[in-house]
Write an enzyme that holds these catalytic residues in place. Structure first.
Site, PDB file in Angstrom:
ATOM      1  N   GLU A  90       2.043  -2.542   4.289  1.00  0.00           N
ATOM      2  CA  GLU A  90       0.683  -2.824   4.192  1.00  0.00           C
ATOM      3  C   GLU A  90      -0.268  -1.933   5.236  1.00  0.00           C
ATOM      4  OE1 GLU A  90      -0.164  -4.859   1.780  1.00  0.00           O
ATOM      5  OE2 GLU A  90      -2.239  -4.626   2.207  1.00  0.00           O
TER       6      GLU A  90
ATOM      7  N   ASP B 108       0.577  -1.166  -0.236  1.00  0.00           N
ATOM      8  CA  ASP B 108      -0.169   0.047   0.052  1.00  0.00           C
ATOM      9  C   ASP B 108       0.777   1.433  -0.175  1.00  0.00           C
ATOM     10  OD1 ASP B 108      -2.347  -1.483   0.139  1.00  0.00           O
ATOM     11  OD2 ASP B 108      -2.496  -1.578   2.347  1.00  0.00           O
TER      12      ASP B 108
ATOM     13  N   LYS C 174      -3.692  -0.660   7.198  1.00  0.00           N
ATOM     14  CA  LYS C 174      -4.821  -1.015   7.443  1.00  0.00           C
ATOM     15  C   LYS C 174      -5.691   0.098   8.311  1.00  0.00           C
ATOM     16  CE  LYS C 174      -5.023  -4.916   5.140  1.00  0.00           C
ATOM     17  NZ  LYS C 174      -5.653  -4.685   3.898  1.00  0.00           N
TER      18      LYS C 174
END
Lengths: 184, 184
Positions: free
Chosen positions: A89, A79, A91
């Site tokens: 990554e 990401d 979230k």
């Protein structure tokens, strides 16, 4: 067309005018806010976010600005990337609504491979307000990955949004936002 | 912890300060915009939208204000209701990005039953700007439903986001926004 309902929506369609019959005060408030939303969207585009209103776009913008990470657009890769080229990554969750981070609608070995490649960053929002950001070395997530992998190998079916509890992140992550000013 | 990267993110975590080392101009622009975003979120909450940045929240707000429809929160029911109690399914797309309306990540007979129950409203956005809204009597969508149903009955597997082309909506829907002023 006799089954057409007799609502503002359809009456308006037949008369070819906008069915603005109820919410004119709120609509005018939205109209006043819209120039600021255009400004936000333009800022978001400069950070690789195509749409502030989708997939937490507005929140990822704030997260990028706070962490200094550059967001990556590709669906295949991770990401975000930092200035050394290291990827992450990301979230997010809204703690007003849920207490777990969701992962992927169709989790499978390809996604797991991507997940295992990089460290993770978890952002906790309350509504639209960023409350905290945690860094998580990827090896601490391995117990989750191993469990999901075992399930997939048994069922051979993509897993719908397996979760990582916020409690786990608070206990094992390293807080990077907000700053602990006392520890300066 | 010697494998920790030497990035702004982690250095900041160790020093316990916010890693705001690159984007301070953009961050200050976001800070200036934020009071307006809070106002937008408060307006959205009054229309049943919990989060403007997720699931097209900000767009559904605009759609509700323009159509006069009341948004429904329940995941099981349909998306909106008008003042006569008639419900609608709402779909949006961003024409800068795609040319089809997506439907449901896990389409199955339960979802199809919900889809067949009400008429549909399609909203076309360009970025965050609402370009047009179309009303669609549900019977015109039956060919899509029948095709998806046949596929599900054959495979017995949820269908991942089957689509309705924008072209179909433009050709068969009834435009309710913007008003056609010439037709008064």
């Amino acid at each position: 067309m006799s089954r057409l309902p007799t609502t503002g929506l359809i009456v308006a369609a037949k008369k070819r005018r906008t069915p603005l019959f109820k919410f004119h005060v709120d609509k005018s408030q939205l109209d006043d806010l819209f120039p600021h939303l255009r400004e936000l969207q333009a800022l978001a585009v400069r950070h690789g976010i195509r749409d502030i209103f989708q997939d937490n776009g507005g929140k990822y913008l704030q997260l990028a600005l706070v962490t200094g990470l550059k967001l990556l657009a590709s669906r295949e890769g991770n990401d975000a990337v930092d200035e050394t080229g290291r990827e992450y990554e990301l979230k997010t969750l809204n703690v007003d609504v849920v207490t777990s981070f969701t992962t992927h609608h169709h989790l499978n070995p390809t996604i797991l491979k991507k997940y295992r490649r990089v460290d993770w960053v978890f952002a906790i929002y309350r509504g639209i307000e960023l409350e905290a950001v945690y860094y998580m070395p990827v090896e601490l997530l391995e117990p989750f990955f191993a469990k999901w992998e075992a399930k997939w190998l048994q069922d051979h079916k993509d897993i719908n949004n397996p979760k990582i509890p916020m409690k786990f992140v608070l206990e094992h992550g390293i807080k990077v936002f907000p700053a602990n000013e006392a520890a300066g």
